[in-house]
Design a protein around this motif. Structure first.
Motif, PDB file in Angstrom:
ATOM      1  N   GLY A 477      67.601  54.761  37.841  1.00 20.16           N
ATOM      2  CA  GLY A 477      66.355  54.488  37.124  1.00 20.16           C
ATOM      3  C   GLY A 477      66.282  55.288  35.827  1.00 20.16           C
ATOM      4  O   GLY A 477      65.965  54.742  34.767  1.00 20.16           O
ATOM      5  N   ARG A 478      66.630  56.581  35.891  1.00 17.69           N
ATOM      6  CA  ARG A 478      66.587  57.414  34.678  1.00 17.69           C
ATOM      7  C   ARG A 478      67.595  56.912  33.646  1.00 17.69           C
ATOM      8  O   ARG A 478      67.297  56.841  32.456  1.00 17.69           O
ATOM      9  CB  ARG A 478      66.883  58.878  35.027  1.00 17.69           C
ATOM     10  N   ARG A 485      73.466  50.549  30.971  1.00 15.70           N
ATOM     11  CA  ARG A 485      73.626  49.393  31.835  1.00 15.70           C
ATOM     12  C   ARG A 485      74.534  49.769  33.009  1.00 15.70           C
ATOM     13  O   ARG A 485      75.468  50.556  32.832  1.00 15.70           O
ATOM     14  CB  ARG A 485      74.189  48.214  31.067  1.00 15.70           C
ATOM     15  N   VAL A 486      74.203  49.218  34.190  1.00 20.64           N
ATOM     16  CA  VAL A 486      74.773  49.728  35.432  1.00 20.64           C
ATOM     17  C   VAL A 486      75.442  48.619  36.249  1.00 20.64           C
ATOM     18  O   VAL A 486      74.823  47.591  36.515  1.00 20.64           O
ATOM     19  CB  VAL A 486      73.647  50.341  36.311  1.00 20.64           C
ATOM     20  N   TYR A 487      76.704  48.836  36.609  1.00 26.19           N
ATOM     21  CA  TYR A 487      77.342  47.964  37.603  1.00 26.19           C
ATOM     22  C   TYR A 487      77.113  48.561  38.979  1.00 26.19           C
ATOM     23  O   TYR A 487      77.209  49.785  39.151  1.00 26.19           O
ATOM     24  CB  TYR A 487      78.859  47.941  37.421  1.00 26.19           C
ATOM     25  N   THR A 543      69.537  41.784  31.817  1.00 23.37           N
ATOM     26  CA  THR A 543      69.458  42.573  33.040  1.00 23.37           C
ATOM     27  C   THR A 543      70.137  43.920  32.755  1.00 23.37           C
ATOM     28  O   THR A 543      71.010  44.003  31.900  1.00 23.37           O
ATOM     29  CB  THR A 543      70.178  41.887  34.228  1.00 23.37           C
ATOM     30  N   ASP A 544      69.690  44.949  33.479  1.00 28.94           N
ATOM     31  CA  ASP A 544      70.261  46.283  33.273  1.00 28.94           C
ATOM     32  C   ASP A 544      71.216  46.658  34.386  1.00 28.94           C
ATOM     33  O   ASP A 544      72.050  47.540  34.236  1.00 28.94           O
ATOM     34  CB  ASP A 544      69.156  47.348  33.256  1.00 28.94           C
ATOM     35  N   ILE A 545      70.977  46.037  35.560  1.00 34.99           N
ATOM     36  CA  ILE A 545      71.826  46.362  36.704  1.00 34.99           C
ATOM     37  C   ILE A 545      72.481  45.073  37.152  1.00 34.99           C
ATOM     38  O   ILE A 545      71.805  44.056  37.314  1.00 34.99           O
ATOM     39  CB  ILE A 545      70.996  46.919  37.881  1.00 34.99           C
TER      40      ILE A 545
END
Ligand code: ADP
Ligand code: MG
Length: 701
Positions: A477-478, A485-487, A543-545
């Motif tokens: 979240g942070r 951006r997160v896989y 999207t970020d994740i």
């Protein structure tokens, strides 16, 4: 045509004594022949025992171990049939030696058989497992009850085979015995001096030694008989690869001399300069292209080392020479990504490129195909759809294969048949050790990219127990707040794709509770367009994740992604972990990789995670991977060994590989048609190990 001498070995297992219509499908299952057909006698012979029961030691009753199988010499003292009313009670036979006594226990016994086999007062040899029951030593249903004559016939070590449900040891042992009697005398294909120096038995005697073990040492993978067979298998594969290479050389090549016109425009359009390693690899490739022999080159580079640019510039070189190029990627996502990244550069340089996948619209597709045939398209990027017969080129000069798997080389080289003297460049997804290159590609030329583009930051890799998931979610979240951006990768849970999907979907739902519609999902069962849409949304930052099953493993490039979470990291192999981690750390931002694991970790899983934390050098990781996989075998997890091989295992027999390579090279050089006496014998070898496809490459048919 297969030589007749092999017929007995190519007969179906179903023709062996004791194998009937009921059991033969069980043999097919237990042997799972690599040729995919019903099991043959040869498949059974290559199904070596994985352990053995040593029946030679004859302890006294008082000293006998309660662990494994023991063979005891005893006197029969008393028969104790089940008491009148209780028919389910066992028949017990009391036996003894000078040190003690024990009960042999038979349920649902045939009383006549017991009277005959264990007459009171007789001496007998019984073999089985001892246990203590109710304070008394007993052996339930001995494997063997033998008199003196029977004892003489007992094999000293009984082979134990891998089975499948419904198929018993006896059935396999019996079939193997039948198979051994059918072994035809075969000419020797191994070089005489080598055979003498190694003191290896001939092929038939090697099989006999392993299936009728004289002692436990026959089960050692370093036993001469085992070494011989492993060598046979390695030699067969090296000869097959050697024939392929020889044929490519023989067919000759065409020189494609670039002018630099297009390549220079591409370089000018790039926001960066090629690394020294990229320049070096290109120089090597261009020299091959300019020569009139065929190129067969492997481009090895770590994740993120920039193989794609090298491929593009190589393709541009043949286009400068007025010819065409094709590039094949293992998945649709990747093919599309390659295509989309190349389009702006191509436009800047006046290159005409097209995409061919399995799901192009009909009109678009026929336009592309026509363009390729007419030479109006310079470069085709695609999946294996490029293989299809309908795809033709005006003048294909170079085929680039972006490799995911390490075998099926023959098949991939089929692209080479789509043009005249096509040069071939194979790119591996991650570096692989030299021994593996030799095993799966043969004696190929290799270019390496050991250097990564400048400015890359090291990836902070950490191992976190899954119990701390809430902290991980908070951290993610942070990171998102800060623009990352997160896989989030969920592994293969088991063979069942639905379950895998469930795990990924569930994780997406959990994350969506925190991050709402900023969470995307991509998995292998999505339709192509859905996959693209999910990838694109992530690429564009809608999207970020991105929660994913391992479909993102190969090559997807989103430079803004700086966090990689790998769930159940303990289930991934080292190469796979490295490849996944390579998805981040591509831009100039600092990246993090979190390896979530479920305790307790096995020794090998722990070692893998340690190595991941220690290094980002793909070449080193590849070596460690090979080492650890070997250890996996030693630790008894019995992984499937070396893929594509049945008898040879690289960690045990790796030292034989260069010997087989040199020998194969000599065979192919001196006797390219396999016409000599030894050549004829080598043909048999190729059939035995299902490499006979390679014989189509012989000059004389
Ligand atoms: P891989 O070898 O894993 O296939 P890619 O070809 O996908 O790597 O390259 C990874 C990233 O590095 C891409 O975003 C690419 O544009 C970039 N890149 C390639 N060469 C260089 C270079 N010389 N300098 C900076 N960035 C580069
Ligand atoms: Mg790549």
């Amino acid at each position: 045509m297969r030589p007749d001498i092999l017929n007995p070995l190519f007969a179906l297992v179903a023709t062996l004594p004791g194998v009937g219509p009921k059991t033969s499908p069980l043999f097919d299952k237990a042997l799972s022949p690599p040729h995919g057909g019903p099991a043959r006698v040869a498949d059974l012979l290559f199904h070596l025992p994985h352990s053995g029961i040593d029946r030679r030691s004859r302890p006294k009753i008082a000293e006998a171990s309660h662990d494994g199988i023991v063979t005891l010499e005893v006197r029969v003292v008393d028969h104790r049939p089940p008491g009148g009313r209780n028919a389910k009670a066992p028949f017990r036979v009391l036996v003894e030696d000078d040190t003690g006594d024990l009960l042999l226990v038979f349920f649902l016994a045939n009383h006549n058989w017991i009277e005959r086999s264990l007459p009171i007062g007789a001496t007998r040899w019984v073999s089985g497992k001892l246990e203590l029951w109710d304070g008394h030593l007993q052996m339930v249903h001995p494997d063997k009850v033998l008199d003196e004559a029977g004892l003489a016939k007992l094999p000293p070590v009984e082979p134990v085979y891998g089975l499948t449900e419904g198929l018993g040891q006896r059935a396999v042992q019996k079939a193997v015995e039948g198979a051994l009697t059918r072994m035809p005398p075969m000419p020797e294909w191994i070089d005489g001096p080598l055979l003498a120096q190694k003191r290896w038995p001939d092929f038939a005697h090697a099989l006999i030694a392993l299936h009728r073990p004289e002692g436990p040492e026959a089960l050692d993978p370093q036993h001469p008989a085992r070494l011989r067979l492993a060598y046979d298998e390695l030699l067969a594969s090296q000869v097959a690869l050697g024939l392929m290479r020889a044929r490519m050389r023989r067919l000759g090549g065409r020189a494609s001399l670039g002018t630099g016109r297009i390549s220079n425009s591409i370089l000018a359009a790039l926001p960066f300069r090629p690394t020294g390693a990229q320049e070096q690899a290109l120089t090597e490739i261009r020299a091959d292209l300019a020569a009139d022999v065929r190129m067969l080159r492997l481009l090895q580079g770590d994740v993120g080392s920039g193989k794609t640019l090298v491929a593009l510039l190589a393709m541009a070189t043949v286009v400068e020479a007025g010819r065409q190029a094709a590039m094949m990627a293992p998945t649709e996502i990747l093919a599309r990504q390659h295509y989309e990244r190349m389009v702006p550069l191509a436009e800047a340089a006046g290159l005409r490129i097209a995409l061919i996948t399995g799901r192009d619209k009909a009109a678009e597709r026929s336009r592309t195909l026509a363009g390729l045939e007419a030479g109006e398209i310079d470069i085709a990027i695609g999946t294996h759809a490029l293989f299809q017969e309908s795809v033709g080129f005006r003048d294909l000069a170079l085929a680039v294969v972006d490799e995911q798997h390490r075998f099926g080389v023959h098949q991939r080289l089929a692209l080479g048949s789509k043009g005249e003297a096509v040069d071939i460049l194979v790119m591996t997804a991650t570096p692989i050790p030299r021994t593996l290159v030799l095993t799966y590609f043969g004696d190929m030329d290799v270019s390496m990219l050991r250097e990564k583009p400048a400015g890359r930051q090291p990836i902070d890799t950490r191992a976190v127990a899954i119990e701390r998931l809430d902290e991980v979610v908070a951290g993610v979240g942070r990171a998102i707040q800060a623009g990352a951006r997160v896989y989030w990768v969920c592994p293969l849970v088991d063979e069942n794709e639905d379950l895998d999907l469930a795990a990924a979907t569930e994780r997406r739902d959990v994350l969506a509770q925190f991050f709402g519609d900023r969470v995307g999902l991509v998995h292998g069962q999505m339709k192509g367009r859905e996959k693209d849409a999910a990838m694109e949304a992530f690429q564009r930052g809608q999207t970020d994740i991105l929660v994913a099953t391992t479909v993102i493993e190969v090559g997807v490039d989103v430079p803004e992604a700086t966090v990689m979470v790998i769930e159940h990291a303990e289930r991934f192999g080292l190469a796979q972990l490295h490849q996944l981690r390579g998805r981040v750390g591509r831009g100039s931002g600092r990246s993090t990789c979190l390896l979530l694991y479920k305790a307790p970790l096995g020794q090998v899983a722990q070692a893998r995670i340690e190595i991941m934390r220690e290094t980002e050098d793909g070449f080193r990781i590849a070596e460690e991977d090979l080492r650890l996989r070997g250890e996996g075998e030693v630790l008894g997890t019995r992984q499937s060994g070396t893929p594509g091989f049945r008898l040879a295992s690289l960690d045990v027999h790796g030292a034989l590989l260069p010997v087989a390579r040199d020998d194969a090279r000599m065979i192919v050089d001196q006797d390219p048609d396999l016409a000599s006496e030894r050549g004829q014998a080598v043909r048999l070898l190729l059939y035995l190990f299902n490499r006979d496809e390679a014989m189509k490459l012989l000059r004389a048919g």
